[in-house]
Enzyme design. Structure first.
Site, PDB file in Angstrom:
ATOM      1  N   GLY A 197      -0.857   0.897  -5.115  1.00 45.76           N
ATOM      2  CA  GLY A 197      -2.146   0.276  -4.881  1.00 45.76           C
ATOM      3  C   GLY A 197      -3.202   0.935  -5.727  1.00 45.76           C
ATOM      4  O   GLY A 197      -3.374   2.157  -5.663  1.00 45.76           O
ATOM      5  N   TYR A 241      11.024  -4.180  -7.680  1.00 44.14           N
ATOM      6  CA  TYR A 241       9.785  -4.015  -8.442  1.00 44.14           C
ATOM      7  C   TYR A 241       8.887  -2.882  -7.980  1.00 44.14           C
ATOM      8  O   TYR A 241       8.348  -2.134  -8.787  1.00 44.14           O
ATOM      9  CB  TYR A 241       8.982  -5.324  -8.367  1.00 44.14           C
ATOM     10  N   ASN A 298       0.719   0.540   6.166  1.00 43.15           N
ATOM     11  CA  ASN A 298       1.296  -0.270   5.095  1.00 43.15           C
ATOM     12  C   ASN A 298       2.060  -1.397   5.741  1.00 43.15           C
ATOM     13  O   ASN A 298       2.971  -1.149   6.540  1.00 43.15           O
ATOM     14  CB  ASN A 298       2.247   0.583   4.234  1.00 43.15           C
ATOM     15  N   GLY A 299       1.713  -2.623   5.398  1.00 45.20           N
ATOM     16  CA  GLY A 299       2.406  -3.775   5.980  1.00 45.20           C
ATOM     17  C   GLY A 299       1.430  -4.906   6.216  1.00 45.20           C
ATOM     18  O   GLY A 299       0.334  -4.928   5.643  1.00 45.20           O
ATOM     19  N   CYS A 303       0.851  -1.175   0.000  1.00 44.12           N
ATOM     20  CA  CYS A 303       0.000   0.000   0.000  1.00 44.12           C
ATOM     21  C   CYS A 303       0.888   1.227   0.000  1.00 44.12           C
ATOM     22  O   CYS A 303       2.084   1.142   0.230  1.00 44.12           O
ATOM     23  CB  CYS A 303      -0.855   0.035   1.267  1.00 44.12           C
TER      24      CYS A 303
END
Ligand code: SF4
Length: 491
Positions: free
Chosen positions: A28, A260, A100-101, A2
């Protein structure tokens, strides 16, 4: 995986949160939300792209000079609006959260909240658990009336409590009504969280915390490095910044951000993503020359866009022409993060158009950032073959991905990962290529850590080496987590 952002400014903050989310869209594309506050919360969530969710009118209806935003691709939870962040809770004070995680002990913590504390959880995401943990932490001890250093002590205590309970990865931004903006990062620093400042004409300062630096330039923020693993930063209502490292464990930031996920113009953990990708291409080319000294391709073609940078340095290192022989339609989402397998395969043809002039009768080397399920790579090879390539070689800047990620990137279950099921020789055959070469783990770590003023010994690469750093993930737990993920996806 995210994107999160939190901004404290001396003016209404909603428009800048919106702009930030546009610059975090690559993290996202499933959903997004913004939350600001003054004496109350102003919130809007939606499914889809940021620009589809918010109108100019919406932005005018947000009030408050601090707030948070989130772009989502789900690795946990479903596809419901109730799972879209930011989330908020009314007590104590009123707390908003963007995370985020991924927590690996989510189920245990959620069960405690539901069955021991008899509270309702309104979503199926682990982020809501973090919200309750912070609320619990802030509720302990004496009430603190102001938002100064005594309140910062209280916040540090609350985050310490989270560190003692939450296992996994978490970079988080919170708003606390009447108090200020909070940011913290888990003690291993698995997911990124960068920090910036902006000087105002009257001498005051604005602050930003975000997953990446991508919006800093556009919004006039000066990058000031990272929130450190185990660090808490708090900007109170008056604009005073407090920072403290509460607890540090071995620093293990996600290496896949560099391969990426992150935008190439980002700097994470004091390492330029762009430069690290150049080094990935260079290291891989050196291995190519060592392993196949007699094979010289005519062109090096990246699987666009993430691989472009590494392909550039790969081509340079082996002295071969770099060619954009696959044109990418930028208006279709990334195939890797499209949840349905059939869609993914079909979308490759919508998204990529091969150029005959660059392919026909040539020995083509395709460079991709990674091979996850293998379906996208196989489709690309098929297309390049159809356009008349004489020989096709395939190289990956990421080593074989053999294990799922439980720290926030959508690398799902072993049964979907081609490298968990097949040997390299079998993958070469499955893809239908004449040669296949993967980056080694050592070369990837070297490429990421060679330069930069960082202090990373070894990044997280659990999806490649199976060494999960938090949550005591053994074979049994791995199976348990896979079962949860599989049932969430309705498979
Ligand atoms: Fe990143 Fe892989 Fe670690 Fe997940 S397991 S955090 S994708 S390196």
């Amino acid at each position: 995986m995210c994107g999160i952002v939190g901004i404290y400014a001396h003016a209404p903050v909603a428009a800048e949160l919106y702009d930030s989310l546009i610059h975090l869209q690559h993290r996202g594309q499933d959903a997004a939300g913004i939350l600001t506050c003054n004496q109350r919360f102003y919130v809007k969530h939606g499914l889809g792209l940021v620009r589809e969710i918010f109108s100019a009118d919406d932005i005018l209806k947000f009030h408050g000079h601090y707030g948070i935003g989130h772009t989502r691709y789900p690795t946990a939870g479903g596809y419901n609006l109730s799972d879209v962040q930011p989330l908020w809770i009314g007590s104590p004070y009123g707390i908003g959260l963007a995370h985020n995680g991924n927590l690996v002990n989510y189920k245990q913590l959620a069960d405690e909240i539901r069955y021991q504390k008899h509270r309702h959880l309104n979503s199926s995401i682990d982020s809501e658990v973090l919200l309750h943990l912070l609320a619990d932490g802030l509720d302990q001890g004496e009430y603190v009336a102001d938002d100064g250093s005594a309140y910062f002590e209280k916040i540090c205590g609350a985050v310490k409590y989270i560190f003692s309970r939450a296992q996994g990865s978490y970079s988080v931004v919170n708003t606390i009504i009447g108090k200020g903006l909070l940011a913290y990062r888990d003690p291993h620093g698995i997911r990124p969280l960068v920090f910036g400042e902006r000087n105002n004409a009257d001498g005051s300062k604005d602050y930003i915390f975000a997953s990446e630096t991508t919006m800093f330039y556009a919004l006039g923020f000066e990058p000031k490095g990272d929130i450190q693993p185990g660090e808490v930063a708090f900007v109170n209502e008056k604009g005073t910044l407090f920072r403290r490292i509460i607890e540090q464990r071995q620093f293990r930031p996600c290496i896949f951000e560099y391969v990426y996920f992150a935008r190439p113009d980002s700097t994470l953990n004091e390492i330029s993503v762009y430069r690290s990708r150049l080094r990935m291409g260079q290291n891989l080319a050196l291995r190519w020359k060592e392993k196949f000294p007699e094979i010289v391709p005519d062109v090096v073609i990246p699987a666009p866009f993430t691989s472009n940078t590494a392909a550039l340095s790969f081509a340079h290192e082996i002295g071969v022409r770099y060619s954009e022989g696959l044109y990418k339609n930028p208006f279709i989402g990334r195939t890797f993060i499209m949840p349905d397998g059939k869609e993914r395969s079909r979308s490759v043809r919508y998204k990529l158009t091969p150029q005959k002039t660059e392919i026909k009768d040539k020995k083509v080397l395709i460079l991709d950032d990674s091979i996850v399920r293998g379906t996208t790579s196989k489709e690309i090879v098929k297309m390049v073959r159809e356009f008349g390539a004489k020989e096709i070689y395939f190289v990956s800047t990421c080593p074989p991905i053999q294990y799922p990620c439980y720290y926030g990137i959508d690398i799902p279950s072993r049964k979907e990962l081609i490298a968990a099921k097949l040997s390299e020789a079998e993958i070469e055959k499955y893809l239908g290529v004449d040669k296949l070469l993967y980056q080694t783990q050592e070369d990837l770590v070297e490429a990421v850590t060679r330069k930069g003023n960082h202090h990373i010994e070894r990044p997280c690469m659990a999806c490649m080496d199976g060494q999960y750093i938090t949550g005591n993930i053994n074979t049994e737990k791995l199976q348990q987590l896979e079962n949860i993920r599989t049932s969430e996806r309705g498979e």
